[in-house]
Motif scaffolding. Structure first.
Motif, PDB file in Angstrom:
ATOM      1  N   PRO A 178      34.686 -30.700 -51.330  1.00  0.00           N
ATOM      2  CA  PRO A 178      35.325 -30.760 -50.399  1.00  0.00           C
ATOM      3  C   PRO A 178      36.510 -31.900 -49.578  1.00  0.00           C
ATOM      4  CG  PRO A 178      33.987 -29.616 -49.486  1.00  0.00           C
ATOM      5  CD  PRO A 178      33.758 -30.468 -50.869  1.00  0.00           C
ATOM      6  N   TYR A 187      30.237 -34.820 -48.014  1.00  0.00           N
ATOM      7  CA  TYR A 187      29.831 -33.229 -48.445  1.00  0.00           C
ATOM      8  C   TYR A 187      29.309 -33.672 -50.685  1.00  0.00           C
ATOM      9  CZ  TYR A 187      32.141 -31.339 -44.272  1.00  0.00           C
ATOM     10  OH  TYR A 187      32.886 -30.842 -43.473  1.00  0.00           O
ATOM     11  N   TYR A 202      31.377 -26.250 -53.004  1.00  0.00           N
ATOM     12  CA  TYR A 202      30.516 -25.564 -51.442  1.00  0.00           C
ATOM     13  C   TYR A 202      31.818 -23.948 -51.895  1.00  0.00           C
ATOM     14  CZ  TYR A 202      29.435 -29.040 -48.699  1.00  0.00           C
ATOM     15  OH  TYR A 202      28.908 -29.972 -49.038  1.00  0.00           O
ATOM     16  N   TRP A 203      31.208 -22.873 -51.405  1.00  0.00           N
ATOM     17  CA  TRP A 203      31.734 -21.400 -51.376  1.00  0.00           C
ATOM     18  C   TRP A 203      33.927 -22.151 -51.351  1.00  0.00           C
ATOM     19  CZ3 TRP A 203      33.604 -18.477 -46.771  1.00  0.00           C
ATOM     20  CH2 TRP A 203      33.737 -18.673 -45.487  1.00  0.00           C
ATOM     21  N   ASP A 204      33.994 -22.725 -50.752  1.00  0.00           N
ATOM     22  CA  ASP A 204      35.298 -23.859 -50.411  1.00  0.00           C
ATOM     23  C   ASP A 204      36.044 -22.661 -52.014  1.00  0.00           C
ATOM     24  OD1 ASP A 204      33.551 -24.960 -48.861  1.00  0.00           O
ATOM     25  OD2 ASP A 204      34.775 -26.011 -47.945  1.00  0.00           O
ATOM     26  N   GLU A 236      28.336 -22.112 -38.723  1.00  0.00           N
ATOM     27  CA  GLU A 236      27.917 -22.459 -38.391  1.00  0.00           C
ATOM     28  C   GLU A 236      27.265 -23.121 -36.981  1.00  0.00           C
ATOM     29  OE1 GLU A 236      29.502 -25.759 -41.750  1.00  0.00           O
ATOM     30  OE2 GLU A 236      28.500 -24.644 -42.945  1.00  0.00           O
ATOM     31  N   LYS A 285      32.781 -21.678 -34.670  1.00  0.00           N
ATOM     32  CA  LYS A 285      33.543 -22.776 -35.667  1.00  0.00           C
ATOM     33  C   LYS A 285      35.237 -22.823 -36.551  1.00  0.00           C
ATOM     34  CE  LYS A 285      31.794 -26.464 -38.620  1.00  0.00           C
ATOM     35  NZ  LYS A 285      30.693 -26.827 -40.265  1.00  0.00           N
ATOM     36  N   GLN A 286      34.618 -21.770 -37.029  1.00  0.00           N
ATOM     37  CA  GLN A 286      35.670 -21.225 -37.802  1.00  0.00           C
ATOM     38  C   GLN A 286      35.593 -19.406 -38.069  1.00  0.00           C
ATOM     39  OE1 GLN A 286      32.857 -22.561 -41.027  1.00  0.00           O
ATOM     40  NE2 GLN A 286      33.921 -22.000 -42.536  1.00  0.00           N
ATOM     41  N   SER A 297      35.856 -26.534 -38.008  1.00  0.00           N
ATOM     42  CA  SER A 297      36.160 -26.464 -39.467  1.00  0.00           C
ATOM     43  C   SER A 297      37.730 -26.529 -39.863  1.00  0.00           C
ATOM     44  CB  SER A 297      35.320 -25.419 -40.437  1.00  0.00           C
ATOM     45  OG  SER A 297      36.059 -25.278 -41.864  1.00  0.00           O
ATOM     46  N   LEU A 332      38.802 -25.834 -42.254  1.00  0.00           N
ATOM     47  CA  LEU A 332      38.846 -24.639 -43.098  1.00  0.00           C
ATOM     48  C   LEU A 332      40.017 -22.733 -41.895  1.00  0.00           C
ATOM     49  CD1 LEU A 332      35.809 -23.620 -45.567  1.00  0.00           C
ATOM     50  CD2 LEU A 332      38.033 -24.584 -45.677  1.00  0.00           C
ATOM     51  N   THR A 335      39.649 -28.505 -49.238  1.00  0.00           N
ATOM     52  CA  THR A 335      39.522 -27.849 -49.628  1.00  0.00           C
ATOM     53  C   THR A 335      40.447 -26.811 -49.339  1.00  0.00           C
ATOM     54  OG1 THR A 335      37.507 -27.466 -48.699  1.00  0.00           O
ATOM     55  CG2 THR A 335      37.344 -27.224 -50.981  1.00  0.00           C
TER      56      THR A 335
HETATM   57  C1  BGC Z   1      32.119 -25.181 -43.373  1.00  0.00           C
HETATM   58  C2  BGC Z   1      31.832 -24.788 -44.181  1.00  0.00           C
HETATM   59  C3  BGC Z   1      32.586 -25.500 -45.541  1.00  0.00           C
HETATM   60  C4  BGC Z   1      32.022 -27.000 -45.675  1.00  0.00           C
HETATM   61  C5  BGC Z   1      32.984 -28.003 -46.202  1.00  0.00           C
HETATM   62  C6  BGC Z   1      31.655 -26.961 -42.665  1.00  0.00           C
HETATM   63  O1  BGC Z   1      31.761 -27.695 -41.977  1.00  0.00           O
HETATM   64  O2  BGC Z   1      31.644 -24.723 -41.802  1.00  0.00           O
HETATM   65  O3  BGC Z   1      32.255 -23.597 -44.701  1.00  0.00           O
HETATM   66  O4  BGC Z   1      32.079 -25.336 -46.288  1.00  0.00           O
HETATM   67  O5  BGC Z   1      32.493 -27.528 -43.950  1.00  0.00           O
HETATM   68  O6  BGC Z   1      34.037 -28.021 -46.732  1.00  0.00           O
END
Ligand code: BGC
Length: 767
Positions: free
Chosen positions: A343, A351, A356-358, A488, A600-601, A635, A637, A681
């Motif tokens: 990320p 991080y 990540y799932w990103d 989250e 958050k997202q 976030s 994202l 990401t």
């Molecule tokens: C987000 C996650 C994401 C992570 C890394 C977090 O703030 O909530 O969805 O995977 O950041 O980007």
């Protein structure tokens, strides 16, 4: 506080004044990378002000022993951290014996630029030293794309009206620490060093993980443009400097070209490091900085030719998207299947630099459409190669029979994350990995990957879902309890709609594909059943569960419920939160955040993004209008997904605002944290917001669709897509939208629902 010091320019990032309070932010924004290494834009010379030093070598990590307040069974033993690597960019400068330091000097002029067309970072500063000597430093550097171990620096010091003694000392140094070490461990072990005429090398090994890394430099000095050999070498353990000391007359200049970087055991066995990098240095010094820069430009030209998105009429938007595309290309090149996209890329330590799932949820489409298909395959293989570890990870949590839970955060397939509400509960990540396999099949039309590797991952994932759900007698349906969804700001909730829906989709997808394979390729079907120990009854069980999963819904509002009980919250819109309390995560207690309705997202809306064809546009409208007002987009994202959905609803101006947020998140520091590093990401999300948002690109039934919309602020935009061996260009202006086949075989396209076959001669236009 928002930043607004970055000057707008279509191809450059520019800072034209010096402010000690923005040094760390700029160190992130002007970061460089080449997929194999990268560093923050730290000054070469010493700086005593606030700075965050960071240089990183891809894939090299340290397993930092987990530190938590209260240990929970199932926590991983370590958090893999991309390590701050030895410094190879350093150049100390002394003027009349006093160190030159921007923090103590009087700065007259300061300018940095990052030229995204060539990857060249330049900084010019004119200053008067603490001893009253005025001089100008000019420094340029880039990390080469053609030789991943090599970075090039050209650094000059020029006097103004006074003579002075100048000492300039390019060095390499391994006394480096991570900002975020848990236990103050020494991450690097010293393994030796060496030097000759103009070459120096340090050997280090990471403690525990045992990656070898060499840090090297080769130098050429010039005095008033003439090569000079009047320098010496100073060595102490872990540090080698070349030092040139001269008396300069007014207006004279000293220049050093420094070629250096890293070679790691992921690239070459340790035994070969010295010879390998020595050869690189010899060739590089012989060619010289300017010739190498020409080569670099050619590499970037190729990248931009395919990946550029051009926007006319809105320089801020143009700069934003190019910055995002530039950073994505600096972070991941797709050459090495052991690497992935952290990320923060090479721009910070938060991080841990891990996966990540990103990657699957956000980055995958960008690499699929702007690179060769093998790059996307490498990303899929990364998870395929970690399947055994994902099964092991699930078994540590009590799952059996091949159930796989991919880690929330990983470097090598093992889970690193250690907050129970995320490590154990944010399990939706498994679905994103499955979705990428589907996305790849949908995009490429190739089924072999699914049949030989993808299905193995999917079966592991599906086995996990079927064990993670339980039958609720009260609801007479299957439920998934105790989860954290993408939002989250809620933890340990029951029946997060997104997670339940994504799990249901995974089960359905696998059942449908297995049935197809049985019909079309019975031998392949048998091979899959044998390899994975499948039985008819197991697959029937998946089908039954996919039908029986509970999906929380509220008929009064006509929306899916983010989770059980969401409507019990104090539903005050996010617009009522005073701006002094944003971002919430920096102002509110965690308890207050968890009880609030703030999102958050994208969460329910993430499901609408992935599975849009499963829902009507009325359903999208209801859910978007219900959830977006509670969404705080904290976030990185978040805005991109909202941009795509707003565009799908025809709300192009709203989409445009989300676009600006995602594309300029770091340049304007929307979330007040750019000093920690860039949001790499989410930059792929920015690309998605243009291509899928304003371009309306979709892949359905083996064809590519576009339904473009132009924000008012733009005169036009255009981009290229690499789809099934054809490169297609979409151009959208105020008058019309047009498609052109730039390269490759004829391809079936839909422009605003009208189908045509695009071939070399035709270009289609739609008013
Ligand atoms: C987000 C996650 C994401 C992570 C890394 C977090 O703030 O909530 O969805 O995977 O950041 O980007």
């Amino acid at each position: 506080m928002r930043l607004n010091y970055v000057k707008t320019d279509p191809w450059k990032i520019i800072e034209d004044s010096f402010n000690p309070n923005q040094v760390e932010a700029s160190e992130s924004i002007f970061s460089l990378g080449n997929g194999a290494m990268g560093h923050r834009a730290n000054f070469e010379e010493q700086y005593s002000g606030k700075t965050f030093q960071g240089s990183y070598a891809a894939g090299v990590y340290y397993p930092d022993k987990t530190k938590v307040g209260w240990w929970k069974n199932g926590y991983p033993k370590y958090f893999a951290k991309v390590i701050n690597a030895p410094n190879w960019i350093g150049i100390d400068v002394y003027c009349n014996k006093a160190v030159v330091d921007l923090n103590t000097a009087t700065i007259h002029d300061f300018r940095r630029t990052l030229d995204m067309q060539s990857g060249l970072y330049n900084r010019t500063v004119t200053l008067t030293t603490s001893k009253g000597i005025k001089l100008t430093i000019n420094s340029s550097r880039f990390l080469t794309l053609f030789q991943e171990e090599l970075g090039c620096i050209k650094y000059s010091v020029k006097l103004h009206e006074h003579e002075a003694q100048i000492k300039i000392c390019p060095y390499i140094d391994s006394s480096i620490k991570n900002k975020d070490s848990n236990w103050n461990d020494q991450f690097w072990e010293y393994m030796g060093q060496g030097s000759d005429d103009n070459f120096a090398i340090l050997h280090n090994k990471t403690s525990k993980s045992e990656f070898d890394l060499c840090t090297y430099q080769g130098v050429s000095f010039y005095l008033n443009s003439e090569p000079s050999g009047a320098y010496s070498c100073k060595e102490i353990e872990g540090r080698i400097a070349f030092e040139m000391e001269v008396n300069l007359a007014p207006h004279e200049e000293i220049v050093v070209e420094k070629m250096g970087g890293y070679c790691t055991s992921l690239q070459q066995p340790q035994k070969k490091h010295q010879n390998h990098v020595k050869k690189i240095v010899q060739v590089a010094l012989q060619k010289g900085f300017d010739a190498l820069l020409d080569l670099q430009k050619k590499q970037w030209d190729k990248i931009w030719e395919m990946a550029d998105i051009s926007i006319e009429g809105d320089i801020k938007a143009q700069q934003g998207i190019r910055f995002n595309i530039f950073q994505l290309n600096q972070t991941y090149t797709g050459k090495n299947p052991l690497l992935n996209i952290g990320p923060k890329g090479f721009t910070g330590e938060k991080y841990g630099g891990s996966t990540y799932w990103d990657t699957e949820a956000y980055c995958f489409p960008f690499y699929m459409a702007t690179k060769n298909e093998l790059v996307a395959e490498n990303l899929l293989n990364y998870r395929y190669n970690h399947l055994e570890k994902a099964i092991e990870n699930a078994s540590k949590l009590g799952f059996t029979d091949g159930a796989a839970l991919y880690p929330m955060v990983t470097m090598n397939g093992e889970e690193c994350h250690n907050e129970w509400e995320i490590t154990f509960e944010e399990i939706h990540r498994n679905a994103a990995i499955a979705f990428a396999i589907y996305n790849y099949e949908r995009y490429t039309g190739k089924t072999v990957y699914f049949e030989t590797k993808g299905i193995d991952v999917l079966v592991g994932v599906v086995r996990f879902w079927t064990q993670r759900m339980n039958f609720s007698v009260q609801k007479n349906q299957y439920v998934i309890l105790g989860v954290t969804g993408p939002n989250e700001y809620e933890n340990n909730v029951d029946n997060n709609w997104y997670t339940n829906y994504a799990a249901k989709w995974c089960l359905e997808y696998v059942c449908i594909r297995l049935a197809q394979i049985l019909k079309e390729k019975p031998n392949v079907h048998k091979a899959i059943y044998d390899r994975l120990g499948l039985s008819k009854s197991e697959v029937l069980d998946w089908k039954e569960k996919s039908i029986g999963i509970y999906l929380p819904y509220d008929s009064r509002h006509g929306v899916f419920l983010q989770q059980d009980g969401f409507l019990d919250k104090d539903l005050k819109k996010a617009s009522l939160i005073p701006s002094t309390q944003r971002p919430l995560n920096q102002h509110w207690s965690w308890d207050r955040i968890l009880r609030s309705p703030y999102i958050k997202q994208a969460d329910v809306l993430q499901g609408f993004y992935f599975f849009e064809d499963h829902f009507s546009s009325d359903q999208l409208k209801n859910n978007f209008d219900f959830y977006e007002p509670y969404t705080v987009h904290e976030s990185s994202l978040s805005p991109s997904i909202h941009a795509v959905l707003a565009a799908s609803l025809g709300r192009v101006e709203q989409a445009y605002n989300f676009y600006l947020q995602t594309s300029r998140l770091d340049l304007d520091d929307y979330n007040a944290e750019v000093d920690e590093g860039l949001h790499i990401t989410s930059m792929a999300g920015t690309w998605i917001s243009i291509v899928e948002g304003f371009g309306g690109m979709r892949i359905k039934n083996d064809a590519i669709y576009f339904s473009p919309q132009l924000p008012k602020a733009w005169d036009s935009f255009s981009f290229k897509i690499n789809f099934r061996n054809s490169v297609i260009e979409l151009s959208v202006s105020k008058k019309n939208s047009s498609l052109r086949l730039i390269e490759g075989v004829p391809v079936s396209v839909f422009l605003n629902k009208k189908q045509v076959i695009l071939n070399a001669e035709s270009s289609i236009k739609h008013p």
